[in-house]
Design a protein around this motif. Structure first.
Motif, PDB file in Angstrom:
ATOM      1  N   ASN A   1       0.893  -1.199  -0.102  1.00 12.02           N
ATOM      2  CA  ASN A   1      -0.071   0.075  -0.116  1.00 12.02           C
ATOM      3  C   ASN A   1       0.952   1.296   0.039  1.00 12.02           C
ATOM      4  N   GLU A   2       2.064   1.115  -0.451  1.00 10.17           N
ATOM      5  CA  GLU A   2       2.989   2.243  -0.802  1.00 10.17           C
ATOM      6  C   GLU A   2       2.684   3.084  -2.016  1.00 10.17           C
ATOM      7  N   PRO A   3       2.717   4.254  -2.175  1.00  5.62           N
ATOM      8  CA  PRO A   3       2.527   4.841  -3.202  1.00  5.62           C
ATOM      9  C   PRO A   3       3.528   4.950  -4.329  1.00  5.62           C
ATOM     10  N   SER A   4       3.418   4.983  -5.557  1.00  4.04           N
ATOM     11  CA  SER A   4       4.322   5.307  -6.506  1.00  4.04           C
ATOM     12  C   SER A   4       3.842   6.290  -7.591  1.00  4.04           C
ATOM     13  N   ARG A   5       4.588   7.231  -8.008  1.00  2.00           N
ATOM     14  CA  ARG A   5       4.295   8.527  -8.780  1.00  2.00           C
ATOM     15  C   ARG A   5       5.316   8.571  -9.826  1.00  2.00           C
ATOM     16  N   GLN A   6       4.616   8.932 -10.931  1.00  2.00           N
ATOM     17  CA  GLN A   6       5.165   9.107 -12.358  1.00  2.00           C
ATOM     18  C   GLN A   6       4.615  10.138 -12.947  1.00  2.00           C
ATOM     19  N   LEU A   7       5.659  11.002 -13.851  1.00  2.00           N
ATOM     20  CA  LEU A   7       4.884  11.900 -14.461  1.00  2.00           C
ATOM     21  C   LEU A   7       5.176  11.932 -15.995  1.00  2.00           C
ATOM     22  N   VAL A   8       4.024  12.417 -16.730  1.00  2.00           N
ATOM     23  CA  VAL A   8       3.776  12.555 -18.360  1.00  2.00           C
ATOM     24  C   VAL A   8       3.776  14.040 -18.630  1.00  2.00           C
ATOM     25  N   VAL A   9       4.684  14.349 -19.409  1.00  2.00           N
ATOM     26  CA  VAL A   9       4.446  15.780 -19.844  1.00  2.00           C
ATOM     27  C   VAL A   9       4.362  15.751 -21.424  1.00  2.00           C
TER      28      VAL A   9
END
Length: 422
Positions: free
Chosen positions: A298-306
């Protein structure tokens, strides 16, 4: 409740044709679960108990029907309680202005008490307000006002029904109110700072009258999972579900929070064409999407799209994100199949979209843009919990789909071993 909702459309048409009073109960423009359930439950109660038998009491969801799919926790709970979306009446399906002009409209506001400027003409039709926020303005003397600082407007509706004649509250209405209060008050957790003793008392009252209601943890986790379940949405709907817009003199940048992992998002069929169509239809020069997903702990992971076909804008935004220090995002570039799309893994998982927005504002217009315009898309998106906005329970979103949660609880209740989560 089910028969009441299913008969609303026919009753509305009959009253319009016969030129009889129509009493609309309507929530706010966010049309979250609290607004929806409060409108449905109060309209049902008024229809059962009102001394004005010729009036039709009609709950209205204050969004266009096309936006209802974005309210995933609401669609989930109504479906679980056997209330089909086809029976609901949405704002674009009823002419409130025309009804008011014809002298037929009475209006009760729930979960808000100030109409937007576009609805100013309806102010004189408001006969009652039920809200859980401080009053920003006084109402006319003939308007009945209930404004109490509780965690959920559904708590005020529950109290109203409990004070009425016995037998009006049925199991479906109780289940709707029960789930709504639990979600609004973060499962009655004091750490979240939302719950009040009156919210707790109403949940206990509903459970005492209907012992068969699902356990608090089960329904809260299912609704919380449904809020972030975008599996049934199109790419365009995913981008709109939790969207902010930044603008400068010449540029408009969409900033979406997307609740799937980056690979799943990029591999959607027709992904690039959908991005093109989304931005072109709304006049956006580019788009930044923050994807949010969870591992088995239940640990978050974040990615970014530009994304932008404007190479200058895309390079400016990417450089600003890469070089940011307040906060540092610890970005790692990822391969992208398209030159107009940049992708990153975000090492700083505590940096929510709220913290990235000032970086993007500055990138659009230089130092002065840090105070530049930021818009919520209208109608407002479903309010998200603080995975985006950092509350004490930012890690509380379960990596299960809502139906999985309810299925596992049902198996336990039946004495069967719970199936493994999918």
């Amino acid at each position: 409740m089910e028969r009441f909702v299913e008969g609303n459309r026919a009753v509305l048409q009959e009253h319009v044709q016969c030129h009889q009073e129509i009493h609309v109960v309507m929530g706010n423009e966010a049309c979250d679960l609290d607004s929806t359930v409060s409108a449905l439950a109060l309209a049902y109660f008024l229809a059962k108990t009102s001394p004005a038998p010729k009036a039709a009491f009609i709950p209205v969801l204050n969004i266009p029907r096309a936006d209802f799919a974005l309210r995933t926790e609401t669609t989930f709970l109504l479906q679980e309680q056997g209330i089909p979306a086809t029976s609901l009446i949405f704002r674009d399906e009823i002419d409130l202005g025309g009804l008011h002009h014809a002298g037929l409209l009475s209006l009760t506001l729930v979960d808000h008490h100030v109409l937007p400027g576009t609805d100013t003409a309806l102010e004189e039709a408001v006969v009652e307000v039920l809200d859980h926020r401080p009053l920003e303005r006084d109402r006319a003397p003939g308007c009945q006002v209930t404004a109490e600082l509780v965690g959920s407007c559904a708590t005020l509706v529950t109290e109203r029904i409990a004070q009425g004649p016995p037998g009006v509250l049925d199991r479906t209405t109780a289940a709707l109110l029960h789930g709504t209060i639990l979600l609004d008050c973060v499962n009655l957790s004091p750490a979240a700072g939302k719950v009040t003793p009156r919210d707790v008392a109403c949940v206990s009252l509903l459970e005492a009258r209907f012992p068969e209601l699902l356990a608090r943890d089960a329904i809260f986790e299912a609704l919380q999972a449904a809020k972030f379940d975008v599996s049934g949405l199109t790419t365009e709907q995913m981008l709109r579900k939790d969207l902010k817009v930044l603008s400068s003199d010449e540029l408009v940048l969409a900033v979406s929070a997307i609740y799937v992992d980056l690979e799943t998002f990029l591999c959607r069929p027709g992904f690039l064409q959908d991005l093109d169509a989304f931005c072109q239809a709304r006049g956006y020069t580019g788009l930044v999407a923050m994807t949010i997903s969870f591992n088995e702990r239940n640990e978050p992971s974040r990615q970014l799209v530009v994304y932008s076909w404007c190479e200058t804008l895309r390079s400016t935004v990417c450089r600003a994100l890469e070089e940011a220090t307040t906060p540092s995002l610890h970005l790692q570039p990822l391969p992208s199949p398209w030159s107009c799309v940049g992708a990153y893994a975000q090492g700083n998982t505590l940096a929510s979209r709220k913290k990235v927005l000032p970086i993007l504002r500055a990138a659009l217009g230089g130092p002065g843009a840090a105070r530049g315009p930021e818009e919520e898309v209208v109608p407002p998106p479903t309010p998200m919990n603080s995975l985006v906005e950092e509350c004490p329970l930012a890690q509380a979103v379960p990596p299960l789909c809502p139906h999985d949660v309810l299925e596992r609880v049902s198996r336990i209740a039946a004495g069967q071993p719970p199936s493994s989560p999918k």
